[in-house]
Design an enzyme around this catalytic site. Structure first.
Site, PDB file in Angstrom:
ATOM      1  N   LYS A  76      34.731 -30.022  -6.715  1.00 42.98           N
ATOM      2  CA  LYS A  76      33.690 -29.046  -6.359  1.00 42.98           C
ATOM      3  C   LYS A  76      34.333 -27.688  -6.082  1.00 42.98           C
ATOM      4  CE  LYS A  76      29.857 -28.496  -3.054  1.00 42.98           C
ATOM      5  NZ  LYS A  76      29.164 -29.085  -1.896  1.00 42.98           N
ATOM      6  N   SER A 151      24.248 -29.982  -2.438  1.00 42.57           N
ATOM      7  CA  SER A 151      24.818 -28.868  -3.147  1.00 42.57           C
ATOM      8  C   SER A 151      25.912 -29.252  -4.136  1.00 42.57           C
ATOM      9  CB  SER A 151      25.416 -27.888  -2.137  1.00 42.57           C
ATOM     10  OG  SER A 151      26.455 -28.511  -1.401  1.00 42.57           O
ATOM     11  N   SER A 175      25.023 -33.351   1.029  1.00 44.98           N
ATOM     12  CA  SER A 175      25.352 -32.862  -0.311  1.00 44.98           C
ATOM     13  C   SER A 175      26.198 -33.768  -1.182  1.00 44.98           C
ATOM     14  CB  SER A 175      26.041 -31.506  -0.219  1.00 44.98           C
ATOM     15  OG  SER A 175      25.084 -30.529   0.037  1.00 44.98           O
TER      16      SER A 175
END
Ligand code: GLN
Length: 470
Positions: A76, A151, A175
């Site tokens: 990420k 997210s 997330s």
């Protein structure tokens, strides 16, 4: 799709000469290219990953390799990878390269994992749908008109669509688990402090945790085992061992908190949970109905505390120290305002304003202090039920993936999609999403097990138990 279902199988195939790691990496790279429009990656490293594959393949064959040798991983884009741009999904960091690796990333590399690219995410990890990235939204691989969750949407899609073996994400309020649920894969949020946050861009520092996405439970375990542990560069990290998670001589006692099965829960998810509860009973486990009476305060407390922390953490992006610098009229006095106005997106600005408000004189006691007290009572609720049960089983999300654009104009509705995940972060507990079925439109959903502090092993054991029956 790969020939293997876990890393150990993959290593075995490579060792026997039945799989070439280089070909495997090239296959992932071409698939990333093929389905580019899902927008899962913000950066891909073709040369570096092929080079690593050649080297690591030799190590595997010679038997001298790290624990994660050959595992192809997406990271990420809020986690630092040395000398590679890290945008955090924000325009304000469009040209920022960290000069060090995040500890979690470094540990993966040291164990011979291959980092194939940086994955798309909501700006500074704020969001539940991956529509808040400055680099475009991410699409759900099951249906391109749906969100992948957020997210860490890019990481979830990368694993779900077969663009890599596993991915790192971060979970501040859900997330990892929420996008894992929407994309039909496993997602582990570890105990707060179990994995170092060094090199993770802070959103809400007392909530942020580095988690793992994968298709196999063994891989989740293997990766978590490598990245966990005390790090002197993160004073909130701890040695994460707990030997008192479960007395093996008796069945698991699994708590079902009534508050999670409210009228907001989609019928198909409720039915699947009921089926899984029945299966656990058949497997000889004990099911106990429990109550977490203060759950309903989790969303307001979460959004007060995380925005407060975010408003403070994000003050460092001032046009001087990191990334973007904008000075429209050439005057130094406008540098902060111009940089921040142009560099931050709408959701980030909303949260900075909310956070500044709840921390301001006159409101601090009414909002911030009060929310801290709520945080404590939510934690106490969990501690209380863990006197009675070993684990909790709950839905991860109230629905399956929603339409792109459906909630983006209504922040409160968007925030409510985190209703089953945020309480875990308020308490700092570990939780694991596992795929539990599909709705009538073929969209996946998951359920989560929640465990006491540092009992990640128990989460994994519970999922293995369910798998062993299927
Ligand atoms: N969706 C939640 C939020 O917007 C959680 C985000 C996260 O876990 N990073 O804050």
């Amino acid at each position: 799709m790969p020939l293997y279902s876990s890393l150990s199988e993959k290593q075995e195939l490579i060792r026997k000469g039945n799989l070439s790691l280089t070909v495997n990496v090239r296959d992932f790279l071409s698939r990333i290219e093929q389905i580019k429009d899902v927008n899962a990656f913000l950066a891909v490293f073709p040369e570096k990953s092929v080079e690593s594959a050649i080297e690591i393949e030799k190590k595997i064959i010679s038997g001298k390799h790290g624990k994660l040798a050959g595992l192809v991983v997406g990271v990420k884009d809020v986690l630092a990878l040395k000398n590679e741009i890290m945008t955090c999904g924000s325009a304000i960091l469009q040209n920022f390269s960290p000069v060090y690796d995040a500890t979690s990333v470094r540990k993966l590399i040291e164990e011979d994992a291959i980092i194939i690219g940086k994955t798309n995410c909501d700006e500074f990890a704020m969001g539940s749908s991956n529509e808040n990235s400055a680099y475009g939204n991410v699409k759900n691989p099951y249906d391109h008109s749906k969100v992948p969750g957020g997210s860490s949407g890019g990481s979830a899609v990368a694993v779900s669509a077969g663009l890599c073996d596993a991915a790192l994400g971060t979970d501040t309020g859900g997330s990892v688990r929420q996008p894992a649920s929407f994309c039909g894969i496993l997602g582990l949020k570890p105990t707060y402090g179990a994995v170092s946050r060094y090199g993770l861009t802070s959103f809400a520092s007392s909530f942020d945790s580095v988690g793992v996405f994968a298709n196999s439970i063994e891989d989740i375990f293997a990766i978590h085992d490598v990245i966990k542990g005390f790090d002197e560069l993160d004073s909130t990290s701890v040695v994460s061992e707990n030997s008192y998670c479960h007395d093996e001589s008796r069945p698991l006692r699994i708590g079902i908190p009534v508050e999670y099965f409210d009228e907001g829960l989609a019928t198909e998810i409720r039915h699947s949970a009921e089926r899984i509860i029945e299966r656990l009973k058949e497997l000889g486990q004990t099911i106990i109905e429990v109550s977490l009476p203060n759950m309903r305060f989790a969303i307001p407390a979460y959004y007060i505390l995380t925005t407060a922390e975010a408003s403070s953490n994000l003050s460092r992006y001032d046009g001087v120290r990191f990334g973007l610098r904008t000075e429209k009229d050439g005057l130094l006095s406008s540098l902060y305002a111009d940089t921040r106005s142009g560099g931050f997106g709408r959701e980030v600005k909303r949260r900075i304003m909310l956070g500044t408000y709840v921390l301001s004189k006159g409101y601090y006691d009414a909002y911030y202090q009060k929310a801290q007290k709520v945080r404590r009572i939510i934690r106490e609720d969990f501690l209380h039920v863990f006197n009675e049960v070993d684990l909790l089983l709950t839905p991860t999300t109230p629905t399956t993936a929603f339409n792109i654009g459906e909630k983006s104009e209504n922040p409160l509705e968007m925030y409510l999609s985190d209703i089953y995940t945020t309480s875990v972060n308020l308490a700092g507990l570990p939780a694991l999403n596992f795929p539990a079925g599909k709705d009538q439109n073929g969209l996946p959903f998951g359920l989560q097990f929640i465990a006491p502090y540092f009992c990640e092993d128990l989460l994994i054991k519970a999922v293995q138990l369910l798998n062993s029956d299927s």
